[in-house]
Scaffold this motif. Sequence first.
Motif, short mmCIF file in Angstrom:
data_model
loop_
_atom_site.label_atom_id
_atom_site.label_comp_id
_atom_site.label_asym_id
_atom_site.label_seq_id
_atom_site.Cartn_x
_atom_site.Cartn_y
_atom_site.Cartn_z
N GLY A 120 0.79 -1.10 -0.19
CA GLY A 120 0.12 0.02 0.00
C GLY A 120 1.03 1.20 0.18
O GLY A 120 1.16 1.90 1.05
N GLY A 121 1.33 1.81 -1.33
CA GLY A 121 1.89 2.93 -1.30
C GLY A 121 3.31 3.12 -0.83
O GLY A 121 3.85 4.01 -0.60
N ALA A 122 3.86 1.89 -0.96
CA ALA A 122 5.13 1.93 -0.31
C ALA A 122 6.12 2.12 -1.69
O ALA A 122 5.98 1.61 -2.67
CB ALA A 122 5.68 0.26 -0.05
N PRO A 123 7.08 3.19 -1.30
CA PRO A 123 8.02 3.41 -2.52
C PRO A 123 9.03 2.61 -2.53
O PRO A 123 9.37 1.59 -1.59
CB PRO A 123 8.73 4.89 -1.96
N ALA A 124 9.55 2.68 -3.71
CA ALA A 124 10.79 1.49 -3.82
C ALA A 124 11.90 1.68 -2.63
O ALA A 124 12.28 2.99 -2.38
CB ALA A 124 11.60 1.78 -5.36
N LEU A 125 12.71 0.84 -2.64
CA LEU A 125 13.96 0.91 -1.61
C LEU A 125 15.27 0.93 -2.37
O LEU A 125 15.68 0.40 -3.54
CB LEU A 125 14.01 -0.56 -0.70
N VAL A 126 15.69 2.39 -2.38
CA VAL A 126 16.87 2.73 -3.09
C VAL A 126 18.06 2.47 -2.10
O VAL A 126 18.07 3.17 -1.23
CB VAL A 126 16.77 4.11 -3.43
N THR A 127 18.81 1.67 -2.97
CA THR A 127 20.24 1.60 -2.30
C THR A 127 21.37 1.82 -3.07
O THR A 127 21.40 2.21 -4.30
CB THR A 127 20.34 0.02 -1.91
N SER A 128 22.67 1.88 -2.59
CA SER A 128 23.87 2.29 -3.19
C SER A 128 24.05 1.13 -4.47
O SER A 128 24.80 1.59 -5.16
CB SER A 128 24.85 2.41 -2.27
N ALA A 129 23.60 0.20 -4.19
CA ALA A 129 23.77 -0.91 -5.14
C ALA A 129 22.59 -1.34 -5.95
O ALA A 129 22.77 -2.25 -6.99
CB ALA A 129 24.15 -2.39 -4.41
N GLY A 130 21.67 -0.45 -6.10
CA GLY A 130 20.48 -0.81 -7.05
C GLY A 130 19.05 -0.40 -6.26
O GLY A 130 18.87 -0.18 -5.01
N ARG A 131 18.08 -0.36 -7.10
CA ARG A 131 16.63 0.10 -6.82
C ARG A 131 15.80 -1.19 -6.59
O ARG A 131 15.84 -2.05 -7.52
CB ARG A 131 16.26 0.87 -7.80
N TYR A 132 15.17 -1.20 -5.38
CA TYR A 132 14.27 -2.49 -5.15
C TYR A 132 12.84 -1.92 -5.13
O TYR A 132 12.52 -1.45 -4.07
CB TYR A 132 14.52 -3.21 -3.91
N PRO A 133 12.06 -2.09 -6.47
CA PRO A 133 10.73 -1.68 -6.23
C PRO A 133 9.79 -2.72 -5.22
O PRO A 133 10.26 -3.92 -5.14
CB PRO A 133 9.94 -1.71 -7.72
N VAL A 134 8.70 -2.30 -4.68
CA VAL A 134 8.06 -2.98 -3.82
C VAL A 134 7.02 -3.86 -4.59
O VAL A 134 6.19 -3.17 -5.25
CB VAL A 134 7.32 -2.39 -2.69
N LEU A 135 7.03 -5.21 -4.53
CA LEU A 135 6.20 -6.03 -5.59
C LEU A 135 5.46 -7.04 -4.62
O LEU A 135 5.81 -7.32 -3.82
CB LEU A 135 7.12 -6.80 -6.52
N PRO A 136 4.23 -7.21 -5.10
CA PRO A 136 3.13 -8.02 -4.16
C PRO A 136 3.56 -9.42 -4.13
O PRO A 136 3.79 -9.99 -5.14
CB PRO A 136 1.70 -7.90 -4.91
N ALA A 137 3.13 -9.88 -3.02
CA ALA A 137 2.99 -11.22 -2.62
C ALA A 137 1.87 -11.76 -1.92
O ALA A 137 1.33 -10.85 -1.46
CB ALA A 137 4.30 -11.82 -1.70
#
Length: 324
Positions: A120-137
């Motif tokens: 619910g509205g969670a933004p992507a987790l942006v790290t120094s090694a890459g971007r992790y979009p939040v995807l549904p399970a």
Amino acid sequence: MKLFVEAWDPTYGAAVESADFGGGAPSSSSEATLDLDVEIPAESWEPRSAPLDVRAPDVALLVDGVRRTDARVWVGDETTVLPGLAASYAAGVVRCDLRRATAEVVTARVQRGVFTPFTGGAPALVTSAGRYPVLPAKSGELMAMSAAVQQHLQALESSVLAESRDESTADELLVADGPLRGRAGISRMLGYIKSHEKRYLNGRPLSVVTALKAGQRTPVFKLGTRWEQYTWYLRLPGQSGAPWSNLARIECSVELPAQAAIALADLSMVTLPRFAATSYKDPRAPQNLVPIAGLERRLRTMLGDGRLLHRALTLAAHREPAGV
């Protein structure tokens, strides 16, 4: 006493996940529906060799994917915090030109994501090694989150395969490392299953499987589980001992006419054994096909260093409330 030692390195599990000591077949029987009379009646089954007029295709495209869990995470807001998996996954295609005896990786892509029931509205987790979009399970259970990763990996495999195909080339065989699952509608595509967890056959058909010589296959039969497919067993060349050593199970789409499936089965006999690995080069020989092994190495390199990614995720989580 009989003793068989498989060439397959035990650190990768086993080519046959569980075997009985009578026939060497997987001991876990399956409740799948079978039609054993697709090619010939079941009572007439015998090992089949390639017809003399069948030749290998000019080009074979082999697609595979790899995945890795980078970290277990928790995702949420002020009122709800749910578990998630931060994962990296990659897929690629190796093109084998059988006329020129060359192989090259033509497409390879890597993606990452946080797989969680909290979206619910969670933004992507942006790290120094890459971007992790939040995807549904579907849930926070590990199996459900892992299944979500696998679903996205399969979608990526289909995408890179579509990019790599030459629609103008009729003499092109497609091979997916693993079951076809939702990709069965693609023409001239085989699913290549190199390990066996279930025993689908009994009686005479089972005895035909164990009697196969290198390069031979069983007759084509229809197998219905969650997906219905045409399938057959093929024995690859290599050191042999146990009745189920060097065996792969091949699938193709049930949407094909039966004769087209049989033609693909014949084609597999003159194509796939050419790619069989040798035990001194690959611990999963001969089932882990040489082009697939090379592609896997490339893809695992593309995933990046797991320790660095875990550290980058940890640092990023400390900068964000609830890890997002």
